[in-house]
Scaffold this active site. Sequence first.
Site, PDB file in Angstrom:
ATOM      1  CE1 TYR A   8      -4.269   0.589  -0.420  1.00  0.00           C
ATOM      2  CE2 TYR A   8      -4.410  -1.410   0.888  1.00  0.00           C
ATOM      3  CZ  TYR A   8      -4.993  -0.495   0.031  1.00  0.00           C
ATOM      4  OH  TYR A   8      -6.277  -0.665  -0.358  1.00  0.00           O
TER       5      TYR A   8
ATOM      6  CE  LYS B  33      -5.460   1.807 -26.387  1.00  0.00           C
ATOM      7  NZ  LYS B  33      -5.746   2.429 -25.089  1.00  0.00           N
TER       8      LYS B  33
ATOM      9  CD  GLU C 197      -4.780   5.111   0.387  1.00  0.00           C
ATOM     10  OE1 GLU C 197      -4.906   6.065   1.180  1.00  0.00           O
ATOM     11  OE2 GLU C 197      -5.637   4.223   0.254  1.00  0.00           O
TER      12      GLU C 197
ATOM     13  CB  THR D  93      -3.480   3.171 -22.282  1.00  0.00           C
ATOM     14  OG1 THR D  93      -3.437   3.337 -23.693  1.00  0.00           O
ATOM     15  CG2 THR D  93      -4.889   3.379 -21.787  1.00  0.00           C
TER      16      THR D  93
ATOM     17  NE  ARG E 146      -5.184  -4.689 -20.356  1.00  0.00           N
ATOM     18  CZ  ARG E 146      -5.725  -4.197 -21.469  1.00  0.00           C
ATOM     19  NH1 ARG E 146      -6.552  -3.188 -21.411  1.00  0.00           N
ATOM     20  NH2 ARG E 146      -5.442  -4.715 -22.639  1.00  0.00           N
TER      21      ARG E 146
ATOM     22  CG  ASP F 198      -7.239   9.935 -24.687  1.00  0.00           C
ATOM     23  OD1 ASP F 198      -6.218   9.209 -24.720  1.00  0.00           O
ATOM     24  OD2 ASP F 198      -8.366   9.508 -24.362  1.00  0.00           O
TER      25      ASP F 198
HETATM   26  N1  DSN Z   1     -10.653   0.349 -25.980  1.00  0.00           N
HETATM   27  C1  DSN Z   1      -9.499   1.024 -26.535  1.00  0.00           C
HETATM   28  C2  DSN Z   1      -9.370   0.802 -27.990  1.00  0.00           C
HETATM   29  O1  DSN Z   1      -9.481  -0.337 -28.399  1.00  0.00           O
HETATM   30  O2  DSN Z   1      -9.141   1.714 -28.739  1.00  0.00           O
HETATM   31  C3  DSN Z   1      -9.487   2.468 -26.201  1.00  0.00           C
HETATM   32  O3  DSN Z   1      -9.659   2.641 -24.869  1.00  0.00           O
END
Ligand code: DSN
Length: 434
Positions: free
Chosen positions: A71, A246, A73, A243, A252, A217
């Site tokens: 933990y 990708k 925080e 994120t 993730r 984003d």
């Molecule tokens: N769900 C993702 C995508 O496949 O583009 C975006 O968050």
Amino acid sequence: MANPAGELDDISGVPFWGPDFGQLVAEDPEIAGIVLSELDRARGGLQLIASENFTSPAVLAALGSTLSNKYAEGYPGKRYYGGCSEVDRAENIGIARAKELFGAEHANLQPHSGASANLAAYAAFVKPGETVLAMSLPHGGHLTHGSKVNFSGRWFDIVSYGVREDNELIDYDEVRSLALEHRPRLIICGATAYPRLIDFEAFRSIADESGAILMVDAAHFIGLVAGKAIPSPVPYADVVTFTTHKVLRGPRGGMILTTAEHAAAIDKAVFPMMQGGPLMHAVAAKAVALKEAMSPDYQAYAAQVIRNAQALSAALASQGMRPVSGGTDTHLALIDLRGVDVTGAEAEARCDAARITLNKNAIPYDPQPPAVGSGIRVGTPSVTTQGMGEAEMAVVGALIGRAVTDPASAPAVASEVTELVERFPAYDRGSVTV
Ligand code: DSN
């Protein structure tokens, strides 16, 4: 202390209570079997979901570590729990790497996901009821950019922009006139199904003219930015959310970059406003991925991802499947299937039967409902990680073409897919053993 920093020359005998798959097999064979069959599924077919990748064994090792137990925080040096000395080091290293890699003034590695990162950015800059200008989901935006079924559409006054019908590119004139008319507190650019580069300078100037905060984003393309394959939004944006799983090929999770001016607001929005304890194993794994992304090999990878997407897009176009906007500058192509008279949902199912994983997708001005869609989205992060190049993309395009237009070809296509992925294995055989 068994393993102080700098004493990693000989780790034989150092206890590491990391992934021991044999223990999972012994304790929970049901879940162990699913882990293995998912690996088989992923390795046994073509993975063309534009938002997925095959993360490295080093990232997986950090994810499967005892850092998961802690933990923490708060932030490094300012935690609400004792015993944070080691996780502080991991988070500080990750923050330093993110700032260096992206040339950012501040980085927050704690968001659990892209949606969490976006929620934090809203929390930092917008009050419920205030106006936000963002790209509409049917034109390629994201659920968190104002969909009615998401917090963003429920809590904020959303004004949407889209792409032009004639060229399927963002209509910057429309964005500007909407911004001047509605005076949004926040303007968001970034998309999930937009194959072209976004003009961040134009968005900056619209945000300045209308008095808005600019949020990018960058979830889909931040890995290409990390690899210096496309221009960076960092010099233009007040805040960049993304994120890490990708093209960036990390665990993730989510991350936020911001200017020094907004650093405190973003940190407070992530914790304590919308998250509690950070996932320290994921934070450490993000740090590992950032280190990997600093390498020349990663830069070569990012450039190849784009060349592969362009080759795949061209191969599909040659079979009558039209790339929206005429092609791609990034890792993904959005394909209009109306020319071959197949819906997105049909294409997704037919490809699935041939061991090709991709997703149906709405195209701009789509006559079909979202659950059907007139298009598919294909992306090349995973196949490029496997080592495939443009020659293989021509083959993949032909396989998709056969699978989409002739359902009876599925078994034959599947066997060619198997041959292809066996030549380019995702994870070498032996890297995951029982
Ligand atoms: N769900 C993702 C995508 O496949 O583009 C975006 O968050």
